[in-house]
Design a protein around this motif. Structure first.
Motif, short mmCIF file in Angstrom:
data_model
loop_
_atom_site.label_atom_id
_atom_site.label_comp_id
_atom_site.label_asym_id
_atom_site.label_seq_id
_atom_site.Cartn_x
_atom_site.Cartn_y
_atom_site.Cartn_z
N PHE A 126 0.83 -1.16 0.05
CA PHE A 126 -0.01 0.02 0.01
C PHE A 126 0.78 1.17 -0.06
CE2 PHE A 126 -1.78 3.62 2.43
CZ PHE A 126 -2.93 3.61 1.48
N GLN A 127 2.07 1.44 0.71
CA GLN A 127 2.61 2.47 1.06
C GLN A 127 3.28 2.81 -0.50
OE1 GLN A 127 6.46 2.22 3.06
NE2 GLN A 127 6.22 4.40 3.66
N LYS A 128 3.55 1.84 -1.20
CA LYS A 128 4.32 2.03 -2.55
C LYS A 128 3.47 2.76 -3.40
CE LYS A 128 8.01 -1.69 -3.06
NZ LYS A 128 8.08 -2.80 -4.08
N TYR A 129 2.13 2.28 -3.48
CA TYR A 129 1.11 2.88 -4.55
C TYR A 129 0.55 4.11 -4.07
CZ TYR A 129 1.77 -1.43 -7.38
OH TYR A 129 2.05 -2.33 -8.16
N GLU A 140 -1.91 9.25 -15.93
CA GLU A 140 -2.22 8.29 -16.49
C GLU A 140 -1.28 6.98 -16.38
OE1 GLU A 140 -3.72 6.91 -20.92
OE2 GLU A 140 -2.36 8.48 -20.71
N GLY A 141 -1.65 5.93 -15.89
CA GLY A 141 -0.70 4.75 -15.91
C GLY A 141 0.08 4.98 -14.51
N MET A 142 0.08 5.92 -13.67
CA MET A 142 0.82 6.22 -12.47
C MET A 142 -0.19 5.99 -11.16
SD MET A 142 3.99 6.11 -13.39
CE MET A 142 4.76 6.55 -11.90
N ASP A 143 -1.13 6.68 -11.31
CA ASP A 143 -2.12 6.94 -10.09
C ASP A 143 -3.24 5.70 -9.96
OD1 ASP A 143 -3.63 7.49 -8.07
OD2 ASP A 143 -4.30 9.40 -8.79
N MET A 144 -2.86 4.77 -9.17
CA MET A 144 -3.67 3.57 -9.30
C MET A 144 -4.66 3.52 -8.50
SD MET A 144 -2.49 1.14 -11.41
CE MET A 144 -1.93 2.55 -12.24
N ASP A 145 -5.24 4.86 -7.94
CA ASP A 145 -6.40 5.03 -7.16
C ASP A 145 -7.34 5.19 -8.36
OD1 ASP A 145 -7.65 5.90 -4.57
OD2 ASP A 145 -8.22 7.63 -5.69
N PHE A 170 -11.70 -5.11 -3.57
CA PHE A 170 -11.00 -5.99 -4.51
C PHE A 170 -10.39 -5.36 -5.63
CE2 PHE A 170 -14.07 -8.86 -2.04
CZ PHE A 170 -13.20 -9.99 -1.87
N PHE A 171 -11.25 -4.28 -6.16
CA PHE A 171 -10.91 -3.61 -7.23
C PHE A 171 -9.55 -2.72 -6.77
CE2 PHE A 171 -15.17 -4.40 -8.58
CZ PHE A 171 -14.68 -4.86 -10.12
N TYR A 172 -9.66 -2.10 -5.78
CA TYR A 172 -8.53 -1.10 -5.15
C TYR A 172 -7.42 -1.97 -4.82
CZ TYR A 172 -7.04 2.70 -2.20
OH TYR A 172 -6.29 3.59 -1.60
#
Length: 327
Positions: A126-129, A140-145, A170-172
């Motif tokens: 979680f910390q990484k993302y 785009e492609g960086m923010d996985m939120d 689950f999606f998160y």
């Protein structure tokens, strides 16, 4: 309360921004006008005892339910345990910003400890993302939120949005593994080893029902549940042109004040317990922004508003990333 000001139909693409996200520039303006806000930076001395108390309370509850019927376990998980495990999830969020100790190592170790009642290893990953979410908000492609295009194309009506909210945890959790996988390192391995060992030990000592309570507390609390409304309230665009929203309701007391989300993105080095002071010191920067008073209402609006869905997010190209932003 936010008033919808969007297109008449559900969008088929994200809202593409032609400028940098707003928090870096606003932070500079606020610090120029109110330099005393820097005095709020730094760890929360109460974070450690609060986390220990919640972990012990959740384990005690799980122990008490080791012989309970599954119906009772589900009820306690939804109405009580969900708040505790979500509290720990948001404690891990605090720790990802090193807001319990000045030394990052201690925050990481405490995060692995806080992870234990959650049932699945997630603290280190979680910390990484999450730090990417701050560094590259909306990129785009960086923010996985931000949901994937697949989510946006599939989640197109009330029924599908209800299912999406129900399963949003689950999606998160899985979205980054498909869209922006990162090689796991030693700390991920440590997090997984400690978590899985703890799970196995708990099941061996107290049984599957007790462990099932912990797992249910995590996943029902991340779906159709009031406290999970923060997942939607933080950045889904209900008022065109605004991409971050704060929540000023009572559940902040159980959620490390994550509802003060504009304030958090403006000042990620300020612990949740002090974010209210940012709004108090610099009200002129926040009182004109749309905000919420109810996370439950946010979930309802998201499901029922035919103009809002997974594409209701601000997206920007990579040239607007701000690599030098503070973590």
């Amino acid at each position: 309360m936010v008033v919808a000001d969007l297109q008449a139909t559900l969008a088929s693409d994200f809202y593409w921004a032609d400028a940098q996200e707003p928090h870096l520039s606003r932070r500079r303006e606020i610090l120029t006008a109110h330099p005393e806000i820097k005095n709020l930076f730094g760890p929360d001395l109460w974070a450690f005892p609060k986390i220990v108390a919640v972990v012990l309370l959740q384990f005690w509850t799980a122990y008490c339910l080791k012989d309970a019927k599954w119906g009772a376990i589900l009820a306690v998980a939804y109405f009580f345990g969900s708040f505790l495990n979500h509290n720990l999830f948001l404690a891990i969020h605090e720790l990802s910003h090193n807001l319990a100790f000045s030394t990052p190592l201690y925050n990481r170790l405490l995060g692995i400890f806080a992870n234990l009642p959650v049932g699945v290893p997630m603290s280190v990953t979680f910390q990484k993302y999450h730090l990417d979410h701050h560094l590259y908000q909306g990129v785009e492609g960086m923010d996985m939120d931000i949901p994937s295009y697949t989510e946006g194309r599939l989640i197109r009506n009330t029924l599908m949005k209800t299912l999406w909210v129900l399963l949003q945890l689950f999606f998160y959790a899985l979205r980054p593994l498909f869209l922006n996988p990162k090689n796991p390192g030693l700390w991920e391995a440590t997090n997984s080893l400690v978590q899985i060992s703890g799970d196995v030990a708990w099941i061996y000592m107290f049984g599957w029902r007790s462990f099932g309570y912990l797992i249910l507390s995590t996943f029902v609390g991340g779906g159709l549940h009031p406290i999970a409304g923060h997942f939607i309230s933080e950045h889904y665009v209900f008022q065109k042109g605004q991409e971050t929203y704060s929540y000023y309701g009572p559940l902040n007391l159980l959620a490390w004040s994550v509802g003060f989300h504009n304030e958090h993105h403006d000042f990620p080095r300020i612990p949740g317990s002090k974010l209210w002071k940012v709004k108090e010191i610099a009200p002129e920067y926040y009182e004109g922004l749309a905000c919420y008073r109810s996370w439950t209402q946010v979930i309802y609006m998201y499901i029922m508003d035919s103009t809002v869905g997974p594409f209701s997010r601000m997206m920007r190209k990579s040239q607007f990333s701000t690599e030098k932003k503070s973590k």
